[in-house]
Design a protein around this motif. Sequence first.
Motif, PDB file in Angstrom:
ATOM      1  N   GLN A 120     -12.115 -18.038   5.892  1.00 52.93           N
ATOM      2  CA  GLN A 120     -11.426 -17.113   6.878  1.00 52.93           C
ATOM      3  C   GLN A 120     -12.335 -16.467   8.199  1.00 52.93           C
ATOM      4  O   GLN A 120     -11.902 -16.655   9.076  1.00 52.93           O
ATOM      5  N   ILE A 160     -12.114 -17.407  12.132  1.00 48.96           N
ATOM      6  CA  ILE A 160     -12.235 -16.318  12.950  1.00 48.96           C
ATOM      7  C   ILE A 160     -13.113 -16.799  14.166  1.00 48.96           C
ATOM      8  O   ILE A 160     -13.067 -16.435  15.321  1.00 48.96           O
ATOM      9  N   GLU A 195     -11.158  -6.012  11.871  1.00 47.38           N
ATOM     10  CA  GLU A 195     -11.912  -7.393  11.480  1.00 47.38           C
ATOM     11  C   GLU A 195     -13.425  -6.908  11.645  1.00 47.38           C
ATOM     12  O   GLU A 195     -14.180  -7.250  10.590  1.00 47.38           O
ATOM     13  N   ASN A 213     -14.502  -4.489   8.891  1.00 45.88           N
ATOM     14  CA  ASN A 213     -14.707  -5.233   7.665  1.00 45.88           C
ATOM     15  C   ASN A 213     -15.621  -5.939   7.422  1.00 45.88           C
ATOM     16  O   ASN A 213     -16.439  -6.088   6.719  1.00 45.88           O
ATOM     17  N   LYS A 273      -6.517  -5.216  15.381  1.00 44.80           N
ATOM     18  CA  LYS A 273      -6.876  -6.086  14.512  1.00 44.80           C
ATOM     19  C   LYS A 273      -8.200  -6.428  14.595  1.00 44.80           C
ATOM     20  O   LYS A 273      -8.836  -6.720  13.560  1.00 44.80           O
ATOM     21  N   MET A 294       0.660  -1.502   0.063  1.00 50.28           N
ATOM     22  CA  MET A 294      -0.200   0.207   0.006  1.00 50.28           C
ATOM     23  C   MET A 294       0.840   1.274  -0.085  1.00 50.28           C
ATOM     24  O   MET A 294       1.903   1.473   0.791  1.00 50.28           O
ATOM     25  N   LYS A 329      -4.717 -13.190   8.088  1.00 48.80           N
ATOM     26  CA  LYS A 329      -6.153 -13.007   8.330  1.00 48.80           C
ATOM     27  C   LYS A 329      -6.824 -11.870   7.421  1.00 48.80           C
ATOM     28  O   LYS A 329      -7.906 -11.755   7.431  1.00 48.80           O
ATOM     29  N   HIS A 349      -6.568   1.374   9.852  1.00 48.23           N
ATOM     30  CA  HIS A 349      -5.561   1.110   8.754  1.00 48.23           C
ATOM     31  C   HIS A 349      -4.443   2.018   9.128  1.00 48.23           C
ATOM     32  O   HIS A 349      -3.346   1.979   9.163  1.00 48.23           O
ATOM     33  N   ASN A 356      -2.108  -9.164   8.299  1.00 41.91           N
ATOM     34  CA  ASN A 356      -1.379 -10.314   8.730  1.00 41.91           C
ATOM     35  C   ASN A 356      -2.337 -11.572   7.867  1.00 41.91           C
ATOM     36  O   ASN A 356      -3.043 -10.931   6.676  1.00 41.91           O
TER      37      ASN A 356
END
Lengths: 129, 398
Positions: B280, B284, B223, B226, B219, A54, A89, B172, A87
Amino acid sequence: MKKIYIIDDDKDIVESLTIVLSGQGYEVKAQYNEKDAVTNVTEFAPHLIILDVMFPEDDGAGFEMAREFHQHDSTREIPILMLSAVNAKGDYAGTFSNKDRDDSWLPVKEFVEKPINPRILIEKVKELI
Amino acid sequence: MEKNVIALVGAGNGGKAILSDLLKIPGAEIRYVCDPDEKAPGIQLAQEHGITCCSDSCYRSLIQDPEIDLIFEVTGDDTVFEKLVEIKTPRCSLIGSSGTKIIFHLLEAQEQIRQQLVEYKMDLEDKIIERTEDLERANQELGHKMDEYATLNEKLQEVNNQKTRYLLQATHQLKAPFAAIQSYTDIILEGYAGEITDRTREIMSKVKVRCGLLANSIKEMLELANLKSCVRENLKMEKEGLKGILKKVLAKTNILAVNRNIKVLLEDFEGDDQVYGNRQQLEIFFSVLIENAINYSHDDSNIEMAITRPRNVLTVAIKDYGIGIAPHNVGRIFEEYFRSNEAAKQHTNGNGLGLAIVKEIANIHSFNIEVHSNLGEGTTFFITLGHSVGETNKDKNV
């Protein structure tokens, strides 16, 4: 002395990589944007390119650069190690799975996730050069 | 329909009245009206309706017509009645003045009822029209309201999407500098930046631990964001082997269990059940549930996991004998950032996002989750994944 060229907009990551790789005896050079990458790499003639995915201007600029390196005779044979801030995931997990690692679409040999673990980085660099 | 042929004898006011009523009966054909007075009111009415009128006292027309079914005698004169008894054919019925009067009253009553029915029907029709108009107005208002709600819903959805986009951008942006901090920490700790003292190593190790926790929170925020912006149609959904997913997750979480001497016991792990979903997200999903079971268990305890298929519906049960959840908190555990006091004491490093992630993934996959818990005794999560053979949650509504 083997040479490594780093392309990443994050100067701290470049510095981290440089500390680790210089300590291992590699000659390291870097640029912080995607401009003139093929010309600069051709000029430096590295044994390995470390490339981020990125960039501020373009989320997937790293992928485009990898494809561009693959299209030029002067850079095609240089292995690419890709860096990703996400990562296994994360967003690009599928991109790095074996079935997607097709040379014409994504000519990347390996990837290392951020944050950089020095031992994993050295291991992967040694596998490639 | 064959009509009854009727003759009326006597066309005074009474005769006219019964004639008026008889004319309204569809099954009656008034063929003759007889009266010696050619100007009798009934005669005029009969002529208006084209009925044969006769004035002779011998009733020749009646004698000559064998089709007459019924004669009404309305004169009130007994001799006329007797005469008619003599001349009528055997098949013809004769009703005298008193009988005719009763029939007249019956017909009048029937007419009144008919008129009342007509009025009632008209009233009913008016009311139906009125209610239909009311309903149409209510329907229109409802339509306007629905349009307003739809617009409001779209706006809310857009605000929600915007919030999710900002959250994605923010996480991000957090991730990149954080990755640099973690990279520097590892470089220092592992001696790539030169020798460090034991005290520095101790402090940097603490920095690394805290960085790890924060990285995990980032993270999970990422998640969750997302998942919230995830469109099921754009998601890669395939049939995945359930056992394979659970074994992979268990291998990854094993170290957490081993460190606290917690045994994960697997029941009914035979068979090759398939679950339809995104690999995925499925990993999770089960990672969070299994890690939670470990984190909220007591040391040296067991966790039981079973795959069952009641009524052919694939179900996974994860049961721990840990701290449990107070009844008033069971309904809140899937809320973002919710942590009960007991949970915060037991597992200080949690962030309250794990089960919110589980809920989002369950919604995307149409999984159903039931939680049974007793405070101080433990918790069981029952996850219904869809039909175990052939048909799966692919066919269920979200």
